[in-house]
Scaffold this motif. Structure first.
Motif, short mmCIF file in Angstrom:
data_model
loop_
_atom_site.label_atom_id
_atom_site.label_comp_id
_atom_site.label_asym_id
_atom_site.label_seq_id
_atom_site.Cartn_x
_atom_site.Cartn_y
_atom_site.Cartn_z
N TRP A 197 -1.49 -50.58 58.19
CA TRP A 197 -0.56 -50.95 57.13
C TRP A 197 -0.14 -52.41 57.26
CZ3 TRP A 197 1.68 -47.80 53.25
CH2 TRP A 197 1.26 -46.46 53.27
N VAL A 198 0.11 -52.99 56.09
CA VAL A 198 0.83 -54.26 55.99
C VAL A 198 2.23 -53.89 55.53
CG1 VAL A 198 0.96 -56.49 54.85
CG2 VAL A 198 -1.28 -55.49 55.36
N SER A 214 1.01 -50.49 62.12
CA SER A 214 1.01 -51.72 61.32
C SER A 214 0.36 -52.87 62.08
CB SER A 214 2.45 -52.11 60.95
OG SER A 214 3.10 -51.02 60.35
N ALA A 224 1.98 -60.66 51.85
CA ALA A 224 1.50 -59.29 52.02
C ALA A 224 0.36 -59.00 51.05
CB ALA A 224 2.64 -58.30 51.80
N GLY A 235 -0.68 -51.31 51.85
CA GLY A 235 0.63 -51.95 51.83
C GLY A 235 1.40 -51.65 50.57
#
Length: 296
Positions: A197-198, A214, A224, A235
């Motif tokens: 994840w972002v 993350s 992002a 994200g």
């Protein structure tokens, strides 16, 4: 139970009562309101007479709310504050807003959304000079020296010294690049550990789950978005940040089983205490009206 008609009560009596309740003192309430202590005392007595019950327990050195007084205060204080703000916000005919208006706004929202609104405001109020600083999400709500702040909110704001006015709600979606989805596949559920994840600092509260794996934690949605486009992970992005890249095919929205659609909101914050300057009220009203007109 009191059966009297509420329209018989003078609004100013409730204002005086609220001041005494907040200050726990007739003297301090009189100073706050700029009226005599005797006027405060007579106002409370008049209100108690109209209602038919005691609102305050009085001693030599202080006053305290009765059970009925505490109930009245809790039920009326927010409405009184809203009504007072509404009266302050009424446009004044004699004098146009003027002077330097210093504000802060998020880097991403400021860059993508605000320029045409600011330009229209400048045309409507040419005597107001806008001084804008674009900042990250975790700078102070209204930093020293600034008149107001525009912020992304994903939960309640608890600072009671600030007036909070909603500009607009913002849909928030989960996005990924086509190349990332081709490599990792689509998420099977909201805790699918195959995915990276972002994570933007402002969206952590929206995820409502245990910490995610993350690779990046950032404080700017534009940054992002670029990372998501590069295929480093899933994200969360507001729709206003994502929509152009979705249209171009750089990223796409991802639906995850078990996860509801999310949203935040954009708010304007300014100090509640004292006389709010005309330029602040004019700007807040203008921005809110601009978004309402756009959504129709």
């Amino acid at each position: 139970m009191c059966s009297m008609n509420a329209t018989q009560i003078d609004f100013q009596l409730l204002v005086v009562f609220a001041a005494v309740a907040e200050q726990n003192s007739f003297t301090k309430a009189s100073r706050k309101l700029g009226i005599g202590k005797g006027t405060v005392s007579r106002s409370i007595a008049q209100l108690e007479g109209l209602l038919g019950f005691e609102l305050l327990h009085r001693t030599t050195h202080k006053v305290a709310l009765s059970t009925a007084g505490a109930a009245l205060y809790e039920r009326t204080r927010e409405h009184l504050a809203e009504l007072q703000r509404a009266l302050v916000d009424l446009p004044e005919r004699d004098e146009e807003p003027s002077g330097v208006l210093r504000m802060t706004a998020p880097q991403d929202f400021g860059t993508i959304v605000l320029p045409p609104i600011f330009a229209a405001f400048a045309r409507r109020y040419p005597a107001v000079q806008l001084e804008v600083r674009l900042m990250g999400p975790h700078s102070g709500p209204v930093r020293e020296g600034y008149d107001l702040a525009i912020r992304v909110a994903t939960g309640p704001l608890k600072d009671s010294s600030l007036t909070v006015r909603r500009i607009t709600r913002i849909p928030v979606g989960i996005y990924a690049s086509p190349s990332y989805l081709a490599r990792r596949g689509r998420p099977r559920d909201k805790v699918d550990e195959r995915h990276s994840w972002v994570v933007h600092l402002a969206t952590i509260r929206l995820l409502k789950t245990r910490p995610l794996p993350s690779h990046f934690v950032v404080d700017d949605f534009l940054f992002a978005r670029e990372l998501i486009r590069e295929g480093v992970g899933l994200g969360l992005l507001p729709l206003f940040v994502a929509k152009d890249y979705v249209r171009e095919g750089f990223i796409e929205e991802v639906s995850i089983p078990g996860r509801d659609r999310m949203e935040g909101e954009i708010v304007i914050l300014y100090p509640s205490s004292g006389q709010v300057p005309k330029k602040v009220i004019a700007f807040a009203n203008f921005v809110i009206d601009a978004f309402r007109s756009h959504s129709r």
